[in-house]
Motif scaffolding. Sequence first.
Motif, PDB file in Angstrom:
ATOM      1  N   LEU A 186      23.624  50.105 116.635  1.00  0.00           N
ATOM      2  CA  LEU A 186      23.394  49.304 117.843  1.00  0.00           C
ATOM      3  C   LEU A 186      22.868  50.170 118.980  1.00  0.00           C
ATOM      4  O   LEU A 186      21.900  49.819 119.663  1.00  0.00           O
ATOM      5  N   ASN A 188      21.386  53.051 118.816  1.00  0.00           N
ATOM      6  CA  ASN A 188      20.057  53.616 118.502  1.00  0.00           C
ATOM      7  C   ASN A 188      18.974  52.549 118.412  1.00  0.00           C
ATOM      8  O   ASN A 188      17.842  52.852 118.073  1.00  0.00           O
ATOM      9  N   PHE A 189      19.335  51.315 118.648  1.00  0.00           N
ATOM     10  CA  PHE A 189      18.403  50.181 118.526  1.00  0.00           C
ATOM     11  C   PHE A 189      17.780  50.189 117.126  1.00  0.00           C
ATOM     12  O   PHE A 189      16.559  50.312 116.970  1.00  0.00           O
ATOM     13  N   ASP A 190      18.633  50.087 116.124  1.00  0.00           N
ATOM     14  CA  ASP A 190      18.173  50.223 114.745  1.00  0.00           C
ATOM     15  C   ASP A 190      18.568  48.985 113.926  1.00  0.00           C
ATOM     16  O   ASP A 190      19.551  48.995 113.187  1.00  0.00           O
ATOM     17  N   PRO A 191      17.800  47.891 114.050  1.00  0.00           N
ATOM     18  CA  PRO A 191      18.153  46.684 113.305  1.00  0.00           C
ATOM     19  C   PRO A 191      18.111  46.885 111.795  1.00  0.00           C
ATOM     20  O   PRO A 191      18.844  46.218 111.059  1.00  0.00           O
ATOM     21  N   LEU A 192      17.264  47.801 111.319  1.00  0.00           N
ATOM     22  CA  LEU A 192      17.205  48.034 109.868  1.00  0.00           C
ATOM     23  C   LEU A 192      18.518  48.626 109.368  1.00  0.00           C
ATOM     24  O   LEU A 192      18.998  48.261 108.285  1.00  0.00           O
ATOM     25  N   ALA A 195      21.049  45.859 109.234  1.00  0.00           N
ATOM     26  CA  ALA A 195      20.849  44.983 108.072  1.00  0.00           C
ATOM     27  C   ALA A 195      21.312  45.648 106.784  1.00  0.00           C
ATOM     28  O   ALA A 195      21.648  44.967 105.818  1.00  0.00           O
ATOM     29  N   ALA A 196      21.327  46.990 106.778  1.00  0.00           N
ATOM     30  CA  ALA A 196      21.711  47.702 105.559  1.00  0.00           C
ATOM     31  C   ALA A 196      23.220  47.915 105.457  1.00  0.00           C
ATOM     32  O   ALA A 196      23.704  48.412 104.435  1.00  0.00           O
ATOM     33  N   ASP A 205      24.158  39.043 110.922  1.00  0.00           N
ATOM     34  CA  ASP A 205      23.416  38.186 111.848  1.00  0.00           C
ATOM     35  C   ASP A 205      24.012  38.260 113.250  1.00  0.00           C
ATOM     36  O   ASP A 205      23.286  38.342 114.248  1.00  0.00           O
ATOM     37  N   LEU A 208      22.954  41.444 114.792  1.00  0.00           N
ATOM     38  CA  LEU A 208      21.539  41.404 115.204  1.00  0.00           C
ATOM     39  C   LEU A 208      21.372  40.600 116.493  1.00  0.00           C
ATOM     40  O   LEU A 208      20.535  40.929 117.338  1.00  0.00           O
ATOM     41  N   VAL A 209      22.189  39.553 116.636  1.00  0.00           N
ATOM     42  CA  VAL A 209      22.162  38.788 117.893  1.00  0.00           C
ATOM     43  C   VAL A 209      22.687  39.663 119.032  1.00  0.00           C
ATOM     44  O   VAL A 209      22.111  39.689 120.129  1.00  0.00           O
ATOM     45  N   LEU A 211      22.469  42.818 119.279  1.00  0.00           N
ATOM     46  CA  LEU A 211      21.439  43.802 119.623  1.00  0.00           C
ATOM     47  C   LEU A 211      20.423  43.230 120.608  1.00  0.00           C
ATOM     48  O   LEU A 211      19.776  43.963 121.341  1.00  0.00           O
ATOM     49  N   ARG A 212      20.298  41.914 120.633  1.00  0.00           N
ATOM     50  CA  ARG A 212      19.341  41.284 121.552  1.00  0.00           C
ATOM     51  C   ARG A 212      19.982  40.800 122.841  1.00  0.00           C
ATOM     52  O   ARG A 212      19.296  40.264 123.706  1.00  0.00           O
TER      53      ARG A 212
ATOM     54  N   PRO B  84      13.603  51.971 114.474  1.00  0.00           N
ATOM     55  CA  PRO B  84      12.961  51.344 113.319  1.00  0.00           C
ATOM     56  C   PRO B  84      13.265  49.845 113.345  1.00  0.00           C
ATOM     57  O   PRO B  84      14.426  49.455 113.296  1.00  0.00           O
ATOM     58  N   ARG B 193      14.585  47.920 125.343  1.00  0.00           N
ATOM     59  CA  ARG B 193      15.688  47.430 126.179  1.00  0.00           C
ATOM     60  C   ARG B 193      15.176  46.868 127.502  1.00  0.00           C
ATOM     61  O   ARG B 193      15.802  46.011 128.102  1.00  0.00           O
ATOM     62  N   ARG B 214      12.178  43.074 107.121  1.00  0.00           N
ATOM     63  CA  ARG B 214      13.554  42.835 107.499  1.00  0.00           C
ATOM     64  C   ARG B 214      13.781  43.476 108.842  1.00  0.00           C
ATOM     65  O   ARG B 214      13.115  44.408 109.206  1.00  0.00           O
ATOM     66  N   PRO B 215      14.720  43.114 109.577  1.00  0.00           N
ATOM     67  CA  PRO B 215      15.588  41.976 109.373  1.00  0.00           C
ATOM     68  C   PRO B 215      15.156  40.800 110.235  1.00  0.00           C
ATOM     69  O   PRO B 215      14.868  40.971 111.397  1.00  0.00           O
ATOM     70  N   VAL B 217      15.893  38.071 112.624  1.00  0.00           N
ATOM     71  CA  VAL B 217      17.042  37.921 113.510  1.00  0.00           C
ATOM     72  C   VAL B 217      17.247  36.446 113.827  1.00  0.00           C
ATOM     73  O   VAL B 217      16.291  35.754 114.152  1.00  0.00           O
ATOM     74  N   PRO B 218      18.463  35.957 113.708  1.00  0.00           N
ATOM     75  CA  PRO B 218      18.693  34.540 113.998  1.00  0.00           C
ATOM     76  C   PRO B 218      18.398  34.213 115.455  1.00  0.00           C
ATOM     77  O   PRO B 218      18.576  35.055 116.323  1.00  0.00           O
TER      78      PRO B 218
END
Lengths: 391, 219
Positions: A186, A188-192, A195-196, A205, A208-209, A211-212, B84, B193, B214-215, B217-218
């Motif tokens: 989170l 590092n802003f690393d969504p990949l 997801a892993a 999910d 990921l929300v 993170l936004r 990434p 950000r 991926r991914p 995002v919802p």
Amino acid sequence: MALQPAAGARDLNPGQVERNRRLCQQLAAVYRLWGYQEVAPPAIERLDTLQARGGGPQAEVVRLAAEEPLGLRPELTAPIARAACTRLAARPRPLRLWAEGATFRTFVGDGGGQRISEQLQSGVELLGVPSAAADAELLRLLLACTETLGLRGRHQPLLLVGHHGVLSALLDRVPAAERTACRQALTNFDPLALAALPLPGHEVDQLLVLLRLRGEPAQVIDKLQQQLGPLALLEDLAQTLQLVEAAAQRLGVGIQLDPSFQPQFNYYDGLVFKLVCQGEAAPVEIASGGRYDGLVARFSLDPDAAAGVGFGFRIEEIRDLLDSGEGPGPSQGPLLLAYGQASQLPAALERLEALHRSGLAAELLPDPCADAQQAEALARTRGNQAVEWLG
Amino acid sequence: MITVALAKGALLKDSVRRFAAAGLDFSPLLDDDNRQLMVPSPCGTARALLVRNADVPVYVAYGQAQLGVVGDDVLREHRLPVAPLLDLGFGGCRMAVAVKASSGYRRASDLPAHCRVASKFVRCAEAFFDQLDLPVELIHLTGSVELGPITGMSEAIVDLVATGRTLRDNGLVAIEDLFTSTARLIGHPIALRLDHGSLQTIVDQIATAAPAARPPVPA
């Protein structure tokens, strides 16, 4: 013989030094108005002190070859926190301190060799106040500093705010084994990487929300309250941000609450923030800070009462930001005193001192000059603001 | 103005195609006659920088580009502070240990301790052999690493393998994979950000257009 500075180090020209000094003085004047006292922490510290900053390897610390393990300070906070808990332990709290000076970090350059970066920082530390009142004071002081620095609309100053405790609360629902990796992904802003993680799809999910999730503080706090329910530190954070909102608006500084934002230093354990401006081509981080009660506790005889918040400005980034897009200003060099005959040297020296007594900066052209025109041409080359000719 | 760093070479065509799906047309970069290194999109909201593969994360890390497309191998090797964002799925290849086909080595752990290993990707190689607990002497080369074992300078190489033809043609064989690599969409963490939605919209449009990415995002 190498004629350049050591890899990563910089030597500054007189104009840059002057600008740096002026910025430091402007900031110091604000610190003093707010009741902060100057301290001068050492550039050299025991590695123990620097490692008290906690977390992983201290790869960035420039280590010294000495009998005991020593290093150069990578920032000012740990040395000041140590001094506050030892030599200044008997002073009444709150203890308000400010300092400026060079900080040093090492890294491996792309060529594989060691490089050392030297940065001029100026910042404050407020010790001994565990309540959110100190957070609010610190942010208000930061905003007051931005005013004195002369940041303008084109710099688009934005205060990014996060909170270590809020992020921890949000991560409570993540299994303990994955929490560290999750926090790292989170921040590092690393969504990949999110997801892993070996987590059920709906939990990924939600992360990921998360993170936004960022934006205007009141709206973000509303959403956080929906997720976390009533939480004292969330209420404190809301109150802190309310206390700075009006001042920020008046100064044209945006505030963005970003729960997954954490700066690079791992000793922060409460409020964290970073002041970012828009440079000509890229965002420029000009200040960062936060709460570091745990760091103070490591130095303190009474860990329960340990509390500290602080921030540091990156002076050279501010100088470059303010100077970019503006041509060279009017000549600020001293007046040039020139004379025509060798026999006039005694009179020239007398005149030079008379100018100094009247408060004027003046320098002497040491050898006689052919005429006033030549003196003026020399003054233009040297950047003198004026010429006085003793014909 | 959004700036995107794109890598010259094998990834360029697919990279341009993905950004086209997000409404950003950088197709002039594919023109053989193009010599421009910075190309604006016709919509006027973005521009693309054409840079070497290894320089993509550099432009993004320094904030001169907010987004970029680069292989995962480059990210693993250079370890710069970039975010990434998506696995774009194209540009697939393997980072592998290869030796002379006649050497008899069948696994990386068969290699003798303190042997020489040549690579362009010394950080990846170092991490891999550290994990194996096998001490090796790494030799940094900038290209044609297959010559290492052929000339006898090294016992093995660590290099990217796409089809395996270069290895075969030079009498080498891959014996172990370090990882597989595909193209990644990356971003500048602070720019993301500070983003008011324009960057995230591009990321989402690229993700939607390429289901492999991926991914998702919802909402």
